[in-house]
Design an enzyme around this catalytic site. Structure first.
Site, mmCIF file in Angstrom:
data_model
loop_
_atom_site.group_PDB
_atom_site.id
_atom_site.type_symbol
_atom_site.label_atom_id
_atom_site.label_comp_id
_atom_site.label_asym_id
_atom_site.label_seq_id
_atom_site.Cartn_x
_atom_site.Cartn_y
_atom_site.Cartn_z
ATOM 1 N N HIS A 204 0.755 -7.538 9.011
ATOM 2 C CA HIS A 204 1.308 -8.137 7.699
ATOM 3 C C HIS A 204 2.786 -8.143 7.655
ATOM 4 O O HIS A 204 3.329 -8.747 6.681
ATOM 5 C CB HIS A 204 0.841 -7.231 6.576
ATOM 6 C CG HIS A 204 1.757 -6.016 6.653
ATOM 7 N ND1 HIS A 204 1.208 -4.769 7.603
ATOM 8 C CD2 HIS A 204 2.777 -5.492 6.102
ATOM 9 C CE1 HIS A 204 1.992 -3.935 7.344
ATOM 10 N NE2 HIS A 204 2.877 -4.047 6.542
HETATM 11 C C1 UD1 Z 1 5.487 -4.222 1.635
HETATM 12 C C2 UD1 Z 1 6.581 -3.406 2.188
HETATM 13 C C3 UD1 Z 1 6.247 -3.134 3.787
HETATM 14 C C4 UD1 Z 1 4.914 -2.354 3.822
HETATM 15 C C5 UD1 Z 1 3.952 -2.927 3.152
HETATM 16 C C6 UD1 Z 1 2.934 -2.134 3.085
HETATM 17 C C7 UD1 Z 1 8.835 -4.217 1.453
HETATM 18 C C8 UD1 Z 1 9.957 -4.987 1.827
HETATM 19 N N1 UD1 Z 1 8.015 -4.421 2.343
HETATM 20 O O1 UD1 Z 1 5.046 -5.382 2.130
HETATM 21 O O2 UD1 Z 1 7.412 -2.227 4.325
HETATM 22 O O3 UD1 Z 1 4.810 -2.088 5.282
HETATM 23 O O4 UD1 Z 1 4.525 -3.289 1.732
HETATM 24 O O5 UD1 Z 1 1.636 -2.894 3.000
HETATM 25 O O6 UD1 Z 1 8.905 -3.546 0.423
HETATM 26 N N2 UD1 Z 1 0.495 -9.433 -2.584
HETATM 27 C C9 UD1 Z 1 -0.842 -9.687 -3.311
HETATM 28 N N3 UD1 Z 1 -1.407 -8.530 -3.750
HETATM 29 C C10 UD1 Z 1 -0.717 -7.322 -3.946
HETATM 30 C C11 UD1 Z 1 0.316 -7.125 -3.012
HETATM 31 C C12 UD1 Z 1 1.046 -8.151 -2.398
HETATM 32 O O7 UD1 Z 1 -1.274 -10.612 -3.393
HETATM 33 O O8 UD1 Z 1 -1.381 -6.216 -4.131
HETATM 34 C C13 UD1 Z 1 0.792 -10.478 -1.876
HETATM 35 C C14 UD1 Z 1 2.065 -11.485 -2.784
HETATM 36 O O9 UD1 Z 1 1.852 -12.621 -2.194
HETATM 37 C C15 UD1 Z 1 3.247 -10.723 -2.229
HETATM 38 C C16 UD1 Z 1 3.153 -10.424 -0.670
HETATM 39 O O10 UD1 Z 1 1.620 -9.959 -0.841
HETATM 40 O O11 UD1 Z 1 4.467 -11.726 -2.333
HETATM 41 C C17 UD1 Z 1 4.062 -9.521 -0.280
HETATM 42 O O12 UD1 Z 1 3.960 -8.278 -0.987
HETATM 43 P P1 UD1 Z 1 5.278 -7.233 -1.003
HETATM 44 O O13 UD1 Z 1 4.803 -5.871 -1.903
HETATM 45 O O14 UD1 Z 1 6.584 -8.012 -1.315
HETATM 46 O O15 UD1 Z 1 5.500 -6.995 0.663
HETATM 47 P P2 UD1 Z 1 4.347 -6.315 1.768
HETATM 48 O O16 UD1 Z 1 4.184 -7.360 2.571
HETATM 49 O O17 UD1 Z 1 3.389 -5.816 1.139
HETATM 50 N N1 UDP Z 2 -4.871 1.246 5.501
HETATM 51 C C1 UDP Z 2 -5.821 1.026 4.622
HETATM 52 N N2 UDP Z 2 -6.612 0.029 4.649
HETATM 53 C C2 UDP Z 2 -6.291 -1.154 5.373
HETATM 54 C C3 UDP Z 2 -4.984 -1.217 6.117
HETATM 55 C C4 UDP Z 2 -4.502 -0.007 6.326
HETATM 56 O O1 UDP Z 2 -6.133 2.098 4.225
HETATM 57 O O2 UDP Z 2 -7.012 -2.237 5.227
HETATM 58 C C5 UDP Z 2 -3.989 2.251 5.593
HETATM 59 C C6 UDP Z 2 -3.722 2.845 6.975
HETATM 60 O O3 UDP Z 2 -4.758 3.738 7.462
HETATM 61 C C7 UDP Z 2 -2.290 3.447 6.791
HETATM 62 C C8 UDP Z 2 -1.606 2.528 5.671
HETATM 63 O O4 UDP Z 2 -2.872 1.740 5.010
HETATM 64 O O5 UDP Z 2 -2.404 4.684 6.417
HETATM 65 C C9 UDP Z 2 -0.759 1.566 6.561
HETATM 66 O O6 UDP Z 2 -0.209 0.907 5.309
HETATM 67 P P1 UDP Z 2 0.428 -0.825 5.805
HETATM 68 O O7 UDP Z 2 0.152 -1.050 7.326
HETATM 69 O O8 UDP Z 2 0.170 -1.616 4.815
HETATM 70 O O9 UDP Z 2 2.086 -0.298 5.774
HETATM 71 P P2 UDP Z 2 3.226 0.247 6.766
HETATM 72 O O10 UDP Z 2 2.616 1.502 7.258
HETATM 73 O O11 UDP Z 2 3.295 -0.651 7.882
HETATM 74 O O12 UDP Z 2 4.316 0.527 6.016
#
Ligand code: UD1
Ligand code: UDP
Length: 373
Positions: A204
């Protein structure tokens, strides 16, 4: 003592739950502030339910946006709550925009910040997370580094005071939930998967999904996998695949099961039973080595170098040939597989949450939990 937790994304909920539990065990009821950075049921509420964090005090509904929009709106909303509630300390975890917003809002109100998972560095300043980590660490009063390596990174930036090596709370989370997952989750049956016969994939990260060129490279890897694979897709990636016209291509891959993001219990069960994990996630790299599953990281750098040094993780980037080389080696070379799967977990013993709470309570008793001039 009145601690406030500011969190807003899936990994923050998972990694802070053990710290919240540890406070509760000591009879301290923390204030829980959810920014709403993640808001879909399967990105947020499912974790609050599974980890029994049902008493969120403030839902700030910040939602998505550009980097500055999301961080700025979160800061404004967090500040209002902190001004009203006046906690003794604000806890943040990791490197998201929620962390940066929580840290900046808090320190400027002279409320000390305790940063859980401090000191991680990818040394890649093009990642939003790297900027968030650096700034949060430099604004923090108490820094909970998961490893000695993280502590060294802080030392190299001149941060020597208030640093405690406590392990990573992800170990606490895995130990607290993997037996429950084993018992409760029916995900393998549901998806028709057999233990150790599939690859688990997550991806992601912005650098992999925001450019069509890179996302296409990821799709090419998925198309070439030689055994069954399961990919619970983060909404960011799903949106990008659709926007770049790659979604249909992914759906057509015969060996690949694509699902919504999964809850923690289902995901842990899938991860525990996977033959190989391929990921660009930070938390998933950590969990793989804890669960003894070889990890191929779809990135060119990692802020978890301990996993690579220990031998449980290999950086393959988005290079199809390199990724496939290691997938095939893991499938065909038993000794190689065994070596990777037996790499030692560098993230501690699962008591990080308890340590964090003990340290904070002691600092509070001594009157040392304050923003120092
Ligand atoms: C964020 C964090 C990243 C982390 C990830 C965990 C930052 C800069 N990045 O990235 O470090 O690894 O969370 O998963 O804070 N969206 C939805 N539904 C949701 C959430 C997001 O549709 O509930 C979509 C939206 O289009 C949004 C995009 O995902 O614009 C990105 O979401 P955002 O929270 O900005 O960043 P992540 O990629 O989730
Ligand atoms: N995870 C989850 N369901 C999923 C994918 C990830 O519960 O479908 C959990 C995973 O076990 C880990 C955490 O989410 O504990 C990692 O989150 P993510 O990859 O979104 O963020 P990051 O760690 O890269 O910030």
């Amino acid at each position: 003592m009145k601690p406030a937790f500011v969190f807003g994304t899936r990994p923050e909920i998972i990694k802070l739950a053990p710290v919240i539990r540890a406070f509760e065990k000591r009879g301290v009821k923390p204030l829980l502030i959810h920014t709403g950075q993640h808001y879909d049921y399967e990105m947020s509420r499912i974790f609050l339910e599974e980890l029994e964090l049902d008493s969120i005090d403030y839902h700030l509904e910040v939602g998505s946006g550009t980097q500055a929009e999301q961080t700025g709106i979160a800061m404004i909303k967090i500040e209002k709550v902190l001004m009203k509630e006046k906690p003794d300390v604000t806890l943040v975890q990791g490197d998201t925009n929620t962390v940066l917003a929580g840290a900046l809002a808090s320190v400027k109100l002279k409320i000390p910040i305790a940063h859980v998972e401090a000191g991680l560095r990818s040394f890649d300043r093009t990642m939003p997370e790297e900027i968030n980590r650096i700034l949060a660490d430099h604004a923090s009063e108490v820094l909970f580094a998961p490893t000695e390596e993280a502590k060294k990174n802080l030392e190299n930036e001149g941060i020597r005071e208030g640093v405690y090596v406590v392990g990573n709370t992800i170990v606490d989370a895995v130990l607290q939930n993997s037996e429950i997952a084993e018992r409760k989750s029916r995900i393998l049956e549901k998806l028709g998967l057999k233990p150790k016969e599939y690859i688990l994939i997550t991806a992601h990260r912005a650098e992999n999904t925001d450019s069509k060129k890179n996302l296409e490279k990821l799709v090419e890897i998925l198309e070439a996998l030689p055994i069954k694979a399961i990919y619970p897709i983060h909404p960011r990636t799903r949106n990008r695949l659709k926007a770049f016209g790659l979604w249909e291509r992914v759906k057509k891959i015969e060996n690949l099961i694509v699902t919504q993001p999964l809850g923690y219990l289902d995901f842990l069960k899938l991860q525990k039973n996977a033959k190989i994990v391929m990921t660009d996630s930070g938390g998933v790299q950590e969990e793989s080595i804890i669960l003894n599953v070889p990890c191929l990281t779809l990135r060119y750098n990692t802020e978890r170098p301990e996993t690579v040094k220990a031998g449980g993780n290999i950086l393959v980037g988005l290079e199809k040939d390199r990724a496939l080389h290691y997938v095939n080696k893991l499938l065909n070379d038993k000794d190689f597989y065994k070596k990777m799967a037996s790499a030692e977990n560098p993230f501690g013993d699962g008591k990080a949450g308890e340590r964090i709470v003990k340290i904070l309570l002691e600092l509070y008793e001594k009157g040392e939990l304050r923003v120092k001039s």
